[in-house]
Motif scaffolding. Sequence first.
Motif, PDB file in Angstrom:
ATOM      1  N   ASN A 126     -10.196  -1.048  -6.640  1.00  0.00           N
ATOM      2  CA  ASN A 126      -8.858  -0.840  -6.631  1.00  0.00           C
ATOM      3  C   ASN A 126      -7.918  -2.066  -5.986  1.00  0.00           C
ATOM      4  O   ASN A 126      -8.398  -2.303  -4.859  1.00  0.00           O
ATOM      5  N   ILE A 127      -6.936  -2.329  -6.570  1.00  0.00           N
ATOM      6  CA  ILE A 127      -6.013  -3.385  -6.043  1.00  0.00           C
ATOM      7  C   ILE A 127      -4.978  -2.547  -4.912  1.00  0.00           C
ATOM      8  O   ILE A 127      -4.174  -1.840  -5.669  1.00  0.00           O
ATOM      9  N   GLU A 128      -5.237  -2.632  -3.689  1.00  0.00           N
ATOM     10  CA  GLU A 128      -4.510  -1.737  -2.754  1.00  0.00           C
ATOM     11  C   GLU A 128      -2.929  -2.331  -2.567  1.00  0.00           C
ATOM     12  O   GLU A 128      -2.119  -1.357  -2.508  1.00  0.00           O
ATOM     13  N   ALA A 129      -3.092  -3.519  -2.545  1.00  0.00           N
ATOM     14  CA  ALA A 129      -1.525  -4.208  -2.194  1.00  0.00           C
ATOM     15  C   ALA A 129      -1.827  -5.606  -2.497  1.00  0.00           C
ATOM     16  O   ALA A 129      -2.875  -6.023  -2.631  1.00  0.00           O
ATOM     17  N   TYR A 130      -0.651  -6.150  -3.160  1.00  0.00           N
ATOM     18  CA  TYR A 130      -0.435  -7.869  -3.020  1.00  0.00           C
ATOM     19  C   TYR A 130       0.946  -8.066  -2.770  1.00  0.00           C
ATOM     20  O   TYR A 130       1.920  -7.498  -2.675  1.00  0.00           O
ATOM     21  N   THR A 169       0.721  -1.272   0.028  1.00  0.00           N
ATOM     22  CA  THR A 169      -0.083  -0.005   0.111  1.00  0.00           C
ATOM     23  C   THR A 169       1.046   1.212   0.155  1.00  0.00           C
ATOM     24  O   THR A 169       1.802   1.368   0.755  1.00  0.00           O
ATOM     25  N   GLY A 170       0.582   2.207  -0.845  1.00  0.00           N
ATOM     26  CA  GLY A 170       1.136   3.459  -1.119  1.00  0.00           C
ATOM     27  C   GLY A 170       2.450   3.522  -1.653  1.00  0.00           C
ATOM     28  O   GLY A 170       2.980   4.619  -2.076  1.00  0.00           O
ATOM     29  N   GLU A 171       2.916   2.405  -2.301  1.00  0.00           N
ATOM     30  CA  GLU A 171       4.054   2.396  -2.837  1.00  0.00           C
ATOM     31  C   GLU A 171       3.405   2.483  -4.584  1.00  0.00           C
ATOM     32  O   GLU A 171       2.422   2.069  -4.776  1.00  0.00           O
ATOM     33  N   THR A 172       4.340   3.282  -5.507  1.00  0.00           N
ATOM     34  CA  THR A 172       3.794   2.959  -6.973  1.00  0.00           C
ATOM     35  C   THR A 172       4.348   2.061  -7.869  1.00  0.00           C
ATOM     36  O   THR A 172       3.694   1.941  -8.594  1.00  0.00           O
ATOM     37  N   ILE A 173       5.392   1.323  -7.453  1.00  0.00           N
ATOM     38  CA  ILE A 173       5.590   0.158  -8.339  1.00  0.00           C
ATOM     39  C   ILE A 173       5.976  -1.194  -7.330  1.00  0.00           C
ATOM     40  O   ILE A 173       6.036  -0.975  -6.294  1.00  0.00           O
ATOM     41  N   ALA A 174       5.766  -2.136  -7.920  1.00  0.00           N
ATOM     42  CA  ALA A 174       6.001  -3.518  -7.358  1.00  0.00           C
ATOM     43  C   ALA A 174       7.559  -3.713  -7.230  1.00  0.00           C
ATOM     44  O   ALA A 174       8.518  -3.127  -7.877  1.00  0.00           O
ATOM     45  N   CYS A 175       7.893  -4.482  -6.289  1.00  0.00           N
ATOM     46  CA  CYS A 175       9.284  -4.760  -6.021  1.00  0.00           C
ATOM     47  C   CYS A 175       9.376  -6.450  -5.880  1.00  0.00           C
ATOM     48  O   CYS A 175       8.461  -7.046  -5.173  1.00  0.00           O
ATOM     49  N   SER A 176      10.572  -6.870  -6.383  1.00  0.00           N
ATOM     50  CA  SER A 176      10.963  -8.286  -6.231  1.00  0.00           C
ATOM     51  C   SER A 176      11.853  -8.769  -5.574  1.00  0.00           C
ATOM     52  O   SER A 176      13.002  -7.886  -5.739  1.00  0.00           O
ATOM     53  N   VAL A 220      -4.140 -10.713  -1.561  1.00  0.00           N
ATOM     54  CA  VAL A 220      -4.406  -9.478  -2.463  1.00  0.00           C
ATOM     55  C   VAL A 220      -5.647  -8.771  -1.677  1.00  0.00           C
ATOM     56  O   VAL A 220      -6.243  -9.205  -0.870  1.00  0.00           O
ATOM     57  N   LYS A 221      -4.984  -7.361  -1.435  1.00  0.00           N
ATOM     58  CA  LYS A 221      -6.105  -6.461  -0.801  1.00  0.00           C
ATOM     59  C   LYS A 221      -6.923  -5.425  -1.688  1.00  0.00           C
ATOM     60  O   LYS A 221      -6.110  -4.644  -2.765  1.00  0.00           O
ATOM     61  N   VAL A 222      -8.253  -5.420  -1.849  1.00  0.00           N
ATOM     62  CA  VAL A 222      -9.085  -4.656  -2.891  1.00  0.00           C
ATOM     63  C   VAL A 222      -9.697  -3.590  -1.922  1.00  0.00           C
ATOM     64  O   VAL A 222     -10.012  -3.733  -0.812  1.00  0.00           O
ATOM     65  N   LEU A 223      -9.951  -2.323  -2.563  1.00  0.00           N
ATOM     66  CA  LEU A 223     -10.861  -1.654  -2.088  1.00  0.00           C
ATOM     67  C   LEU A 223     -11.963  -1.190  -2.994  1.00  0.00           C
ATOM     68  O   LEU A 223     -11.746  -0.919  -4.281  1.00  0.00           O
ATOM     69  N   VAL A 224     -13.291  -1.498  -2.712  1.00  0.00           N
ATOM     70  CA  VAL A 224     -14.502  -1.358  -3.565  1.00  0.00           C
ATOM     71  C   VAL A 224     -15.405  -0.504  -2.790  1.00  0.00           C
ATOM     72  O   VAL A 224     -15.880  -0.649  -1.271  1.00  0.00           O
TER      73      VAL A 224
END
Lengths: 530, 530
Positions: free
Chosen positions: B403-407, A415-422, B426-430
């Motif tokens: 929206n997908i908030e985080a995964y 949450t809050g980040e704009t890009i994914a990281c691996s 996965v965390k979604v926001l609806v």
Amino acid sequence: MELINIEVLDTSLRDGAQGEGINFSLQDKLDVVRSLDDLGLAWIEAGNPWSNPKDMEFFRQAAGLKLRHAKLCAFGATRKKGNKAAEDPAVQSLLQAETEAVVIFGKSWDLHVSEVLRVSQEENLAMIAETVSFFKEKGRQVFYDAEHFFDGVKANREYALSTIKTAMEAGACRIVLCDTNGGCFPDFISQTVKEVSGFLGPFEKDTLLGIHTHNDADMASANTIAAVQAGCRHIQGTLVGFGERCGNASLAAVMPSLELKLGFRCLPPGKMEQLSEKTRTLAEIANVSLGGNMPYVGSYAFAHKGGMHADGILKSKRSFEHIDPALVGNDRHFLMSELGGRSAISELAKKVDPSLTRDHPVIAALFKKLKNLEAEGWQFEGANGSFEILVRRELGSYKPFFNIEAYRVMNEHPTGETIACSHAWVKVLVDGQEEIAAAEGAGPVNAMDGALRRALKHFYPELEKVRLIDYKVRVIDGNAATAAKVRVLISSSDGRQSWTTVGVSDDIIDASRAALADSIEFKLIKDSEQ
Amino acid sequence: MELINIEVLDTSLRDGAQGEGINFSLQDKLDVVRSLDDLGLAWIEAGNPWSNPKDMEFFRQAAGLKLRHAKLCAFGATRKKGNKAAEDPAVQSLLQAETEAVVIFGKSWDLHVSEVLRVSQEENLAMIAETVSFFKEKGRQVFYDAEHFFDGVKANREYALSTIKTAMEAGACRIVLCDTNGGCFPDFISQTVKEVSGFLGPFEKDTLLGIHTHNDADMASANTIAAVQAGCRHIQGTLVGFGERCGNASLAAVMPSLELKLGFRCLPPGKMEQLSEKTRTLAEIANVSLGGNMPYVGSYAFAHKGGMHADGILKSKRSFEHIDPALVGNDRHFLMSELGGRSAISELAKKVDPSLTRDHPVIAALFKKLKNLEAEGWQFEGANGSFEILVRRELGSYKPFFNIEAYRVMNEHPTGETIACSHAWVKVLVDGQEEIAAAEGAGPVNAMDGALRRALKHFYPELEKVRLIDYKVRVIDGNAATAAKVRVLISSSDGRQSWTTVGVSDDIIDASRAALADSIEFKLIKDSEQ
């Protein structure tokens, strides 16, 4: 019988690239050129430098390729209406591609002149004449593609003929008649080619009539052959047959008919036997699957399922096969195997151990193992590194340089980040000694690659020199969607040689792990043998 | 113009079933018969009851089908050497299929008589005559398939002709000339059909000459058409074109050429417009993917990618299409690509909002955005779902359904385990409400797909019906190897329609996330508009 020469032009990189789903990177394009050159084609139409700036960069790099058979040509239109040829930016960019020949397409169908170009018929002729003359004066060979020629003849025969006469008089050395919409039939093609031959001829030395067909009515091959039988000596198509809409004439389908059955020669001696392999390579680079039922080169093209047929073929090979599959490098017995039969396996295995002849028990065991692996989606064609490791394992004497004990790869999008990281960690075991390393990367595979190399370089510092030069993913059974199996191909280089390895799994990370591990293993084997 | 009637026989269930990977259940066979009957074909060759016991059960059940257009026929060989026809078990089982017509195949090529059947030429003629007479006496219509007829003519013309004369004199009402090995060319087919017509003719009323071709030299369609133009009035093939080796003539490719272009009638009035749908249905039942580039009925058959072509087609439809796609129930498509122009973008965008003409400011903005996205590796060609979402976003009025908030996705291969495993949350926001869900899967993408659907189905239970039908991965720039960008294409279906979405990233997981999210979003948009 003396074979009559046919000049073949492949346009996979230009007209083929108009096909749905076909996108070549610059590296792909260079690979395609190398493969087509290996096969012995005369000309490769490699792009349109004006419409696509990537193509210009390609022509710059391609100038450095050492080709043995093929020459490159670039493709473009006649000048725009009102422009002078010398000042037309598209004409300029075509000139800058610096190819020995340029292919200029122009309008032959009066409908297109008035409705699409929206110029007068005279202006269209001037556009053709001036563009062809311009390149001729610059010392280029000019191939003139008469777009929609056959539809043009149907609509306004006299005008269509005047367009090609104009191109010829301006100095074009190939007049290529195009069935651009792909809707014509062989009888009409044949009759029209004969008329054109009479109308334009006699031809000067080194001037040829050509044919360019599309497959919208399933006639691309038949129309190409009819045109050759009626007098064309230059044919255009794409090896695999992809291209806009229903595709271009497939050269893999047309060339064997011409050369093995009809008295023409398309390829240098000995090259037709590479047809199946090269067609598969091209499909692989384009990332399209080659239809098993493809004439001559498909994996089912010499497959016999009916009990009666299979029985018949054992009694008499000719009885259920129109040609000997070996003539096009295809195979009757080993349908599932891209490698072909035992002889082919033995040929490859001999590189590891010269005693591995066709009847060696290890070859029999390998053959069986390959059948099973191929049924699971593995494919060793092109994956020379993985194949060699497989042979060594089968020999029994093989001791791996390392084992991957465990790994974990994580992808996060917090949450809050704009890009994914691996990030990834990998634990390896070398001679009883464990080593763990971690890395982050652009995507999960890149992260795992980084961690694996970091762990191994304690033991094998020479791995510093290895870099991955290509990474390809192919979904094997698209129908299973995200649960489908994937095949990963990785090409690596240490600056002196390059090799390719393969991994298959329903998990893309694990398929990549297998291909990466083989890639590093292969390098260590080669170094140990020096 | 009065159209000349052509009688069409589909052999998808018999010769088609010899194709690699083709296996019909009994239910499949009944579904195929219903579809072909709907399309209005005259005859359906539905199986060989002797060689395949399942076929006998099929014929029992098929007798109860209420067919409106088609009649069924069963297929079998001439009696075995030395048998009496009435006592031959294969002949008996063919009789018991109780079809109005039977198709009897026999040998026309002397090589087959001596090498495969291993009988005298006289005995072969007796086998033909007695088998045909037997069924004729039992009141059946007899169609005689002259196997390898054209190869037979090449080898021993007189004997080949004597076999079909024998069949005709014994009472066969269809004499079907077969290019069983698929290696002949149209000029030879045409000339031979004309000779046979002269030799056998004049024909009795209700007796027809037929043609049966295979595609080993990519000539199946051309040979069928050449034979019809030379006098055949009965054609055999499989709708999709599958069949042994390279397949049979594809009726979907041949019938529109004959009916829309050459003055023949193959289907009852109004049926040609169902051709694309019925061909897709048949491919669906056979579980084969219909090549997008298939003539007339493929999904790319009327797809326009090149900017010049897309622009041209808007100026004049005839200019880049050989027929109107509506005539065969297909659609015109414009593919987005670096090669396409504003006109094509506007055509697609109009489906979302008809006011989006070529000069609309939103189109200008979209064009610029697409150029940038394409430079980053995005490709919207074929990804109609993602493109539509892009248009809606550009219109400014768009409010996403979730929206997908985080995964987080994890791949592990722990020490001691033999296979890798993947899991995801996965965390979604609806509408301001959060939901978290987790899943494991075959590979990381499958795990994420599972978790995302699980989280969303609290809000949108209709997503239950959506399934992913295809998943493709393309590495965009292989040179960057494992750090290369990847493009993921996902096709989804809700049973009524299908759509494709795209995602691009240097992280395959994130590219898949983008394509998955668009796929679900697209479904929710469509449902909300109903």
